[in-house]
Design a protein around this motif. Structure first.
Motif, PDB file in Angstrom:
ATOM      1  N   MET A 127     -22.375   1.866 -25.663  1.00  0.00           N
ATOM      2  CA  MET A 127     -21.689   3.144 -25.455  1.00  0.00           C
ATOM      3  C   MET A 127     -22.634   4.230 -24.940  1.00  0.00           C
ATOM      4  O   MET A 127     -22.374   4.845 -23.895  1.00  0.00           O
ATOM      5  CB  MET A 127     -20.993   3.588 -26.735  1.00  0.00           C
ATOM      6  N   PRO A 128     -23.758   4.530 -25.619  1.00  0.00           N
ATOM      7  CA  PRO A 128     -24.643   5.564 -25.059  1.00  0.00           C
ATOM      8  C   PRO A 128     -25.260   5.162 -23.729  1.00  0.00           C
ATOM      9  O   PRO A 128     -25.522   6.030 -22.887  1.00  0.00           O
ATOM     10  CB  PRO A 128     -25.715   5.733 -26.144  1.00  0.00           C
ATOM     11  N   ALA A 129     -25.489   3.862 -23.520  1.00  0.00           N
ATOM     12  CA  ALA A 129     -26.057   3.423 -22.248  1.00  0.00           C
ATOM     13  C   ALA A 129     -25.114   3.758 -21.098  1.00  0.00           C
ATOM     14  O   ALA A 129     -25.539   4.290 -20.058  1.00  0.00           O
ATOM     15  CB  ALA A 129     -26.338   1.916 -22.285  1.00  0.00           C
ATOM     16  N   VAL A 130     -23.837   3.462 -21.279  1.00  0.00           N
ATOM     17  CA  VAL A 130     -22.858   3.701 -20.217  1.00  0.00           C
ATOM     18  C   VAL A 130     -22.536   5.189 -20.091  1.00  0.00           C
ATOM     19  O   VAL A 130     -22.501   5.736 -18.977  1.00  0.00           O
ATOM     20  CB  VAL A 130     -21.587   2.872 -20.479  1.00  0.00           C
ATOM     21  N   ILE A 131     -22.332   5.864 -21.214  1.00  0.00           N
ATOM     22  CA  ILE A 131     -22.021   7.290 -21.148  1.00  0.00           C
ATOM     23  C   ILE A 131     -23.205   8.067 -20.567  1.00  0.00           C
ATOM     24  O   ILE A 131     -23.031   8.969 -19.730  1.00  0.00           O
ATOM     25  CB  ILE A 131     -21.649   7.824 -22.542  1.00  0.00           C
ATOM     26  N   GLY A 132     -24.417   7.726 -21.012  1.00  0.00           N
ATOM     27  CA  GLY A 132     -25.586   8.406 -20.476  1.00  0.00           C
ATOM     28  C   GLY A 132     -25.742   8.191 -18.981  1.00  0.00           C
ATOM     29  O   GLY A 132     -26.142   9.099 -18.243  1.00  0.00           O
ATOM     30  N   THR A 133     -25.401   6.990 -18.523  1.00  0.00           N
ATOM     31  CA  THR A 133     -25.482   6.706 -17.090  1.00  0.00           C
ATOM     32  C   THR A 133     -24.416   7.483 -16.327  1.00  0.00           C
ATOM     33  O   THR A 133     -24.680   8.022 -15.237  1.00  0.00           O
ATOM     34  CB  THR A 133     -25.333   5.194 -16.849  1.00  0.00           C
ATOM     35  N   TYR A 134     -23.202   7.551 -16.877  1.00  0.00           N
ATOM     36  CA  TYR A 134     -22.158   8.359 -16.233  1.00  0.00           C
ATOM     37  C   TYR A 134     -22.550   9.834 -16.199  1.00  0.00           C
ATOM     38  O   TYR A 134     -22.274  10.553 -15.223  1.00  0.00           O
ATOM     39  CB  TYR A 134     -20.832   8.191 -16.964  1.00  0.00           C
ATOM     40  N   LYS A 135     -23.170  10.310 -17.259  1.00  0.00           N
ATOM     41  CA  LYS A 135     -23.625  11.707 -17.265  1.00  0.00           C
ATOM     42  C   LYS A 135     -24.558  11.967 -16.087  1.00  0.00           C
ATOM     43  O   LYS A 135     -24.444  12.991 -15.400  1.00  0.00           O
ATOM     44  CB  LYS A 135     -24.340  12.019 -18.580  1.00  0.00           C
ATOM     45  N   GLU A 136     -25.486  11.009 -15.853  1.00  0.00           N
ATOM     46  CA  GLU A 136     -26.419  11.167 -14.745  1.00  0.00           C
ATOM     47  C   GLU A 136     -25.700  11.052 -13.402  1.00  0.00           C
ATOM     48  O   GLU A 136     -26.032  11.766 -12.447  1.00  0.00           O
ATOM     49  CB  GLU A 136     -27.527  10.117 -14.860  1.00  0.00           C
ATOM     50  N   MET A 137     -24.706  10.159 -13.321  1.00  0.00           N
ATOM     51  CA  MET A 137     -23.965   9.986 -12.066  1.00  0.00           C
ATOM     52  C   MET A 137     -23.228  11.252 -11.673  1.00  0.00           C
ATOM     53  O   MET A 137     -23.191  11.628 -10.498  1.00  0.00           O
ATOM     54  CB  MET A 137     -22.953   8.842 -12.217  1.00  0.00           C
ATOM     55  N   TYR A 138     -22.638  11.922 -12.674  1.00  0.00           N
ATOM     56  CA  TYR A 138     -21.760  13.058 -12.384  1.00  0.00           C
ATOM     57  C   TYR A 138     -22.350  14.406 -12.794  1.00  0.00           C
ATOM     58  O   TYR A 138     -21.660  15.423 -12.699  1.00  0.00           O
ATOM     59  CB  TYR A 138     -20.420  12.866 -13.100  1.00  0.00           C
ATOM     60  N   ASP A 139     -23.611  14.389 -13.269  1.00  0.00           N
ATOM     61  CA  ASP A 139     -24.220  15.623 -13.768  1.00  0.00           C
ATOM     62  C   ASP A 139     -23.296  16.251 -14.822  1.00  0.00           C
ATOM     63  O   ASP A 139     -23.025  17.457 -14.796  1.00  0.00           O
ATOM     64  CB  ASP A 139     -24.475  16.610 -12.623  1.00  0.00           C
ATOM     65  N   GLY A 140     -22.847  15.407 -15.738  1.00  0.00           N
ATOM     66  CA  GLY A 140     -21.893  15.851 -16.744  1.00  0.00           C
ATOM     67  C   GLY A 140     -22.536  16.125 -18.086  1.00  0.00           C
ATOM     68  O   GLY A 140     -23.729  16.426 -18.172  1.00  0.00           O
ATOM     69  N   SER A 141     -21.741  16.016 -19.148  1.00  0.00           N
ATOM     70  CA  SER A 141     -22.206  16.290 -20.505  1.00  0.00           C
ATOM     71  C   SER A 141     -21.964  15.081 -21.398  1.00  0.00           C
ATOM     72  O   SER A 141     -20.972  14.355 -21.242  1.00  0.00           O
ATOM     73  CB  SER A 141     -21.486  17.512 -21.094  1.00  0.00           C
ATOM     74  N   PHE A 142     -22.857  14.901 -22.338  1.00  0.00           N
ATOM     75  CA  PHE A 142     -22.843  13.775 -23.262  1.00  0.00           C
ATOM     76  C   PHE A 142     -22.832  14.345 -24.681  1.00  0.00           C
ATOM     77  O   PHE A 142     -23.786  14.973 -25.117  1.00  0.00           O
ATOM     78  CB  PHE A 142     -24.097  12.923 -23.004  1.00  0.00           C
ATOM     79  N   ILE A 143     -21.714  14.131 -25.375  1.00  0.00           N
ATOM     80  CA  ILE A 143     -21.548  14.635 -26.735  1.00  0.00           C
ATOM     81  C   ILE A 143     -21.706  13.473 -27.716  1.00  0.00           C
ATOM     82  O   ILE A 143     -21.165  12.392 -27.492  1.00  0.00           O
ATOM     83  CB  ILE A 143     -20.145  15.267 -26.915  1.00  0.00           C
ATOM     84  N   VAL A 144     -22.428  13.703 -28.793  1.00  0.00           N
ATOM     85  CA  VAL A 144     -22.459  12.756 -29.905  1.00  0.00           C
ATOM     86  C   VAL A 144     -21.681  13.387 -31.058  1.00  0.00           C
ATOM     87  O   VAL A 144     -22.029  14.468 -31.530  1.00  0.00           O
ATOM     88  CB  VAL A 144     -23.898  12.424 -30.352  1.00  0.00           C
ATOM     89  N   ARG A 145     -20.611  12.717 -31.453  1.00  0.00           N
ATOM     90  CA  ARG A 145     -19.794  13.208 -32.570  1.00  0.00           C
ATOM     91  C   ARG A 145     -19.785  12.149 -33.668  1.00  0.00           C
ATOM     92  O   ARG A 145     -19.313  11.025 -33.458  1.00  0.00           O
ATOM     93  CB  ARG A 145     -18.358  13.481 -32.108  1.00  0.00           C
ATOM     94  N   PHE A 146     -20.316  12.492 -34.816  1.00  0.00           N
ATOM     95  CA  PHE A 146     -20.307  11.567 -35.941  1.00  0.00           C
ATOM     96  C   PHE A 146     -18.937  11.606 -36.618  1.00  0.00           C
ATOM     97  O   PHE A 146     -18.567  12.613 -37.228  1.00  0.00           O
ATOM     98  CB  PHE A 146     -21.404  11.923 -36.939  1.00  0.00           C
ATOM     99  N   ASP A 147     -18.191  10.521 -36.469  1.00  0.00           N
ATOM    100  CA  ASP A 147     -16.868  10.435 -37.105  1.00  0.00           C
ATOM    101  C   ASP A 147     -17.062   9.960 -38.547  1.00  0.00           C
ATOM    102  O   ASP A 147     -16.950   8.777 -38.863  1.00  0.00           O
ATOM    103  CB  ASP A 147     -15.973   9.469 -36.317  1.00  0.00           C
ATOM    104  N   ASP A 148     -17.345  10.919 -39.422  1.00  0.00           N
ATOM    105  CA  ASP A 148     -17.736  10.591 -40.796  1.00  0.00           C
ATOM    106  C   ASP A 148     -16.742  11.138 -41.826  1.00  0.00           C
ATOM    107  O   ASP A 148     -17.121  11.670 -42.869  1.00  0.00           O
ATOM    108  CB  ASP A 148     -19.138  11.137 -41.092  1.00  0.00           C
ATOM    109  N   THR A 149     -15.440  10.996 -41.512  1.00  0.00           N
ATOM    110  CA  THR A 149     -14.418  11.529 -42.408  1.00  0.00           C
ATOM    111  C   THR A 149     -13.786  10.457 -43.292  1.00  0.00           C
ATOM    112  O   THR A 149     -12.669  10.619 -43.776  1.00  0.00           O
ATOM    113  CB  THR A 149     -13.315  12.243 -41.599  1.00  0.00           C
ATOM    114  N   ASP A 150     -14.512   9.356 -43.473  1.00  0.00           N
ATOM    115  CA  ASP A 150     -14.061   8.314 -44.405  1.00  0.00           C
ATOM    116  C   ASP A 150     -15.181   8.065 -45.415  1.00  0.00           C
ATOM    117  O   ASP A 150     -16.044   7.223 -45.206  1.00  0.00           O
ATOM    118  CB  ASP A 150     -13.737   7.020 -43.650  1.00  0.00           C
ATOM    119  N   PRO A 151     -15.183   8.814 -46.524  1.00  0.00           N
ATOM    120  CA  PRO A 151     -16.274   8.673 -47.491  1.00  0.00           C
ATOM    121  C   PRO A 151     -16.146   7.469 -48.413  1.00  0.00           C
ATOM    122  O   PRO A 151     -16.947   7.308 -49.332  1.00  0.00           O
ATOM    123  CB  PRO A 151     -16.187   9.973 -48.295  1.00  0.00           C
ATOM    124  N   GLU A 152     -15.158   6.609 -48.138  1.00  0.00           N
ATOM    125  CA  GLU A 152     -14.898   5.511 -49.062  1.00  0.00           C
ATOM    126  C   GLU A 152     -15.091   4.143 -48.395  1.00  0.00           C
ATOM    127  O   GLU A 152     -16.066   3.441 -48.654  1.00  0.00           O
ATOM    128  CB  GLU A 152     -13.480   5.630 -49.625  1.00  0.00           C
TER     129      GLU A 152
END
Length: 570
Positions: A127-152
């Motif tokens: 995922m970061p490999a492809v997203i990071g590459t797309y960011k470079e291709m399009y001069d875009g933005s790369f967000i990391v969001r920790f989906d940590d809403t399941d504490p169980e």
């Protein structure tokens, strides 16, 4: 070795040397072509000890040619392979397909949304490999969001947040923004309240089994027509923690007769009694389900394109109901298949690896036997080698297989020029040496004479690997030293020149003095011990070197009794 086989080896070596040189626009290297040469010609393997000496002059002759001459010669010898290589290079320039409808957006914004329930295994790198590459291709933005809403059920590991960010940095990318969903619970509550006011959600106290039966029959829950005021009051009680786990949920009102039962009135919030491990979120008991939380966050952070597994197609369909209620435009979605990785006996699963660690069967997340990013990093694999391999898989909806040989080949291309060479003898047999020079001086790197040579004192005896020990009366060439003949427990210098190697009569082998550096090599198959030449003792920790005829290793620890290295690959 007969003349016909020798000529065939030389011919194949010339082809592979030319392929190597033309591909990398540099001189060819004996070590770099040995793998492809042997892989394509398995019958050569029984002569493995002789082949480096035989093909060395061939490689040297290739390296005397100009770049144009190399290509012309390769076109004569292997035109189809040259054409295939050039086609692959052209395709490599745009391995990833264009994202859909990019022209409609001012900026391409994409997100990786890890669940921080442990450090990343190798599959997570895609995922970061492809997203990071797309960011470079399009001069875009790369967000990391920790989906940590399941504490169980997918309980966050407090060490995993930074560990994952370290992995992303190692892969060569820097997120433009880092978000923790557990910091945003109040935001999810606010959007739930708006949805309730619209009549788009209702509180439900049905048991899971009871609702499942109703849902599967296409029948509405008895709480579905509850007035918004009652729903709002009961939701506030959820927020205040008035209910226990399983007592109450908030459902998004969809289509109870939808042809896909998984989309019928799905759960947006549920009660969880287990406190979140993060102190900042420990007091919350009403937690959003992933489809609600992720959908809201994608909109609020301006995500334009989402990449997700083909098995998560229903997520987009569930979230579309929420987007329709709020009048939002849903991001573009690219679905892809799962990636499987060969070469490991350990399952590529965070929970499975954690179980092995807890049971003491492996030593940690960076044990060479486990398929984790930390493990590859400790072994000396460059992050770019992983990224290139993952990007090379593209974004097909089919499941794909990643061969570790691809990662190793990528890494070899990245590190070969900079790694000095040394000898390591594994579980060697000792022989006295009679005659010849007092020391050997092989080059630190065969392609870079300017780096100088190593000094390997011979002493009274040397170690040879058991597979290299010559029969009584047989000659071998000790690399950097010269030809010797076995006479009992001794190796007697013969004074022969290099022609005996070129003629294929004598195998070239590596060796080490008995008082060299004790080494423990950690590998995917367990630990291997041996002795390295003395100059290896000066190599600093964290440096990558190549043990000739063994492979690339990273120096991990300089102990008092031995040096620990991690094996990377051949």
């Amino acid at each position: 070795m007969d003349d016909e086989l020798r000529e065939r080896i030389e011919r194949e070596a010339e082809k592979h040397a030319l392929l190597n040189a033309v591909k990398h626009d540099s001189d060819a290297d004996v070590g770099a072509i040995m793998g492809p040469l042997m892989g394509e010609n398995p019958d050569f393997r029984q002569h493995g000890g002789e082949i480096p000496g035989l093909i060395g002059p061939v490689v040297a002759e290739v390296n005397r040619l100009s770049a144009g001459e190399k290509r012309d010669r390769l076109e004569d010898l292997a035109p189809e392979e040259l054409a295939e290589m050039e086609a692959e290079e052209e395709a490599d320039e745009s391995l990833l397909p264009d994202l859909p409808n990019v022209e409609e957006y001012d900026e391409v914004r994409m997100r990786a949304a890890p669940n921080p329930n442990g450090p990343w295994h190798l599959g997570h790198a895609r995922m970061p490999a492809v997203i990071g590459t797309y960011k470079e291709m399009y001069d875009g933005s790369f967000i990391v969001r920790f989906d940590d809403t399941d504490p169980e059920t997918k309980r966050p590991d407090l060490t995993a947040y930074d560990a994952i960010l370290d992995d992303i940095d190692y892969l060569g990318f820097e997120p433009d923004d880092v978000i923790r969903a557990s910091d945003r619970v109040e935001t999810y509550y606010d959007y739930a309240r708006e949805l309730i006011e619209m009549g788009g959600a209702y509180t439900c106290s049905c048991s899971g089994e009871a609702f499942s039966n109703l849902k599967n029959d296409g029948k509405p829950c008895p709480h579905r027509d509850k007035d918004p005021e009652t729903t709002r009051e009961e939701f506030e009680d959820m927020v205040e923690g008035e209910y226990s786990s399983g007592e109450m949920v908030l459902r998004v009102k969809t289509d109870i007769e939808h042809k896909n039962p998984a989309l019928r009135d799905w759960v947006a919030f549920r009660m969880i009694d287990t406190p979140h491990p993060r102190e900042e979120a420990a007091d919350y008991r009403a937690w959003p389900m992933l489809d609600f939380q992720s959908g809201v966050d994608d909109h609020l952070t301006g995500v334009t394109h989402i990449i997700r597994g083909i098995d998560l197609q229903d997520s987009a369909k569930r979230q579309q109901f929420v987007y329709d209620y709020f009048g939002w435009d849903y991001p573009e979605v690219v679905h892809w298949g799962h990636v499987q990785v060969d070469a490991y006996d350990v399952k590529m699963s965070t929970s499975s690896i954690k179980e092995l660690i807890d049971a003491g069967e492996v030593e940690g997340w960076d044990d060479p036997r486990v398929p984790t990013i930390k493990s590859l990093r400790r072994r000396g694999i460059r992050g770019q080698a992983i990224v290139d391999a993952m990007v090379g898989l593209g974004t097909s909806t089919s499941n794909v297989d990643l061969s570790m040989s691809t990662v190793y080949a990528n890494n070899r291309d990245l590190v070969d020029d900079e790694t000095d060479r040394y000898f390591l003898v594994r579980d060697g047999e000792e022989f006295a040496v009679e005659g010849g020079p007092d020391s050997a001086h092989p080059p630190l790197h065969p392609s870079f004479e300017e780096r100088g040579t190593r000094d390997i004192p011979v002493g009274d005896s040397v170690l040879l690997e058991s597979g290299d020990v010559p029969a009584e009366g047989e000659r071998v060439w000790l690399k950097g030293f010269g030809a010797v003949r076995r006479e009992g427990d001794s190796l007697v210098a013969t004074g022969d020149d290099l022609d005996v190697v070129r003629e294929g009569d004598v195998a070239v082998i590596h060796w080490a003095p008995t008082d060299g550096v004790p080494v423990r090599m950690r590998t995917m198959d367990g630990d291997v011990t041996g002795v390295a030449e003395p100059d290896f003792g000066d190599v600093p920790e964290n440096e990558l070197v190549q043990f000739e005829r063994v492979g690339f290793v990273r120096v991990d620890d300089r102990g008092d009794d031995e040096t620990v290295v991690y094996f990377a690959h051949k």
